[in-house]
Design an enzyme around this catalytic site. Structure first.
Site: not given
Length: 383
Positions: A216, A189, A309, A266, A94-97, A306, A147
């Site tokens: 948080g 939070q 590798c 994430d 959301s931009g909360g970070f 992968c 948040d």
RNA sequence: GGAGGGGUUCCCGAGCGGCCAAAGGGAGCAGACUGUAAAUCUGCCGGCGGAGCCUACGGAGGUUCGAACCCUCCCCCCUCCA
């Protein structure tokens, strides 16, 4: 198709669970790891690379995409999926970070956050309603409430005030939600104060969201505190909804989170560390620039399937990295993302086969060695 | 042959009597990274466990309390003129 979550199995010895999230862009098996693609790209990977790593869902970012190229532009061009050519599920933060990470460039007000753009210094007001509007325009599958990601350390009073704001904004986000096909997650939070965390759950859950996140954490607090919060608070979240531990983390943190009942993770670690030359394996952390790999013909990880590798030696990857070649970032990122996704596959298999606790114990034994090895290297490196 | 410029620690390059084991790059070595202002950032980088000492600024002498810096000779490099 609207969003839904199906709980498939609960582990008997831990709180780990197996589930499925249905979105209009596909199914996500949980526990899931979501590679971070802040600006409409998982840095250095093409969508087909992300897919070939096995990732089922990725992140995008409200703040960054709003500033550039603009959510209206993206909407006009058919939405974020079409714009970036990723047709699987997307969760947008959301931009909360950014309220946390761009601390010096923003002012928190009762109705939202005033940002000074990190790009050109222009002023932008991000309210809870605006955050929802932007995410709906982007057309991501899962939206996050705006948040305040409470920094660490923070006093009880600061954390309490911050939490009150997050709760207030959560209600406004819920009210602003106009789409029924998109999911909206609430965020718990409360910093490192467990009683505030519990209060957060009591206040956020009744608002009614499609999923719940612990936010948080991983903002510089000791790992034990993060673990304590995760262990204590996760079980309080509704069992029938997906639970998301935001911004976490190192492989061990993820295994721990799963054992507490977390379904989604994430983190920028696999992608950022790849670009910075740190590669993950099950037995060691490989700093690919180190001289010891100069003539090593082995892949990063013998057991990894992968693309990197299967085709390249440590010696070549070291050469690419040291030479500053773009391909170093691409190949390294493919490996790390695949490593994380494979970890999730192994976790899900373990839960499915009723052996998750053993998996977890074994994992932590090995992880201790990985950490000890690198600590030893640090020590000898400095001596 | 004449005139001028220069040789600095692995490389480039500043320093031009004490504050110099010597700026700044590069290379090298190592570390960090947790809802991405990150292809970023940090540390080390002559030797000896340290205060300190030793070895270092092309070579050899000299001046000076003290020299990478001043003087003399030598060696080597570059530019211009013939």
């Amino acid at each position: 198709m609207s969003f839904s979550f199906q709980l498939i199995k609960k582990d008997l010895l831990t709180s780990a669970r197996l589930g499925k999230m249905m979105t209009s862009h596909g199914v996500v098996e949980t526990p899931a790891f979501m590679p971070v693609g802040t600006q409409g790209t998982v840095k250095s990977l093409r969508p087909e690379d992300i897919q070939s790593c096995g990732a089922q869902i990725i992140l995008g970012n409200t703040y960054h995409l709003y500033l550039r190229p603009g959510h209206e532009t993206i909407q006009k061009l058919g939405g974020l999926h079409a714009f970036m050519n990723w047709h699987g599920p997307i969760l947008t933060d959301s931009g909360g970070f950014q309220v946390y990470s761009l601390g010096a460039l923003r002012k928190i007000l009762p109705d939202g956050v005033m940002f000074r753009s990190h790009i050109d210094g222009s002023r932008h007001f991000l309210s809870p309603q605006k955050a929802i509007e932007i995410q709906e325009a982007l057309g991501s599958d899962i939206h996050m409430c705006l948040d305040e990601c409470t920094p660490y350390p923070a006093t009880l009073k600061q954390t309490e005030d911050s939490l009150a704001l997050t709760v207030k904004w959560a209600k406004l986000c819920k009210e602003a939600k106009s789409s029924s096909t998109h999911a909206l997650f609430g965020i718990v939070q409360g910093g490192t104060y467990l009683d505030l965390r519990r209060r957060a759950v009591e206040q956020i859950v009744p608002i009614g969201f499609d999923g719940y996140a612990l936010g948080g954490v991983s903002v510089g607090e000791p790992r034990e505190l993060m673990y304590a919060i995760t262990q204590d608070i996760t079980p309080l979240l509704p069992a029938e909804k997906p639970r998301y531990l935001m911004g976490v983390g190192m492989p061990a943190d993820i295994v721990y989170g799963v054992s507490c009942g977390i379904d989604m993770f994430d983190c920028v670690i696999p992608t950022r560390c790849a670009r910075h030359g740190l590669l993950f394996t099950n037995s060691e952390k490989i700093v690919i620039k180190n001289a010891r790999w100069r003539e090593d013909i082995n892949p990063i990880d013998e057991t990894c399937d992968c693309y990197t590798c299967r085709n390249y030696s440590r010696a070549y990857l070291r050469h690419l990295y040291v030479s500053g070649e773009i391909l170093a970032m691409i190949l390294n990122t493919i490996h790390n993302v695949r490593h994380y996704i494979r970890l999730m596959e192994r976790i899900r298999a373990a839960i499915n086969e009723n052996r998750f606790l053993a998996f977890k114990n074994d994992f932590f034994d090995k992880w201790d060695k990985v950490t000890k090895n690198s600590t030893k290297e640090q020590f000898t490196g400095r001596a």
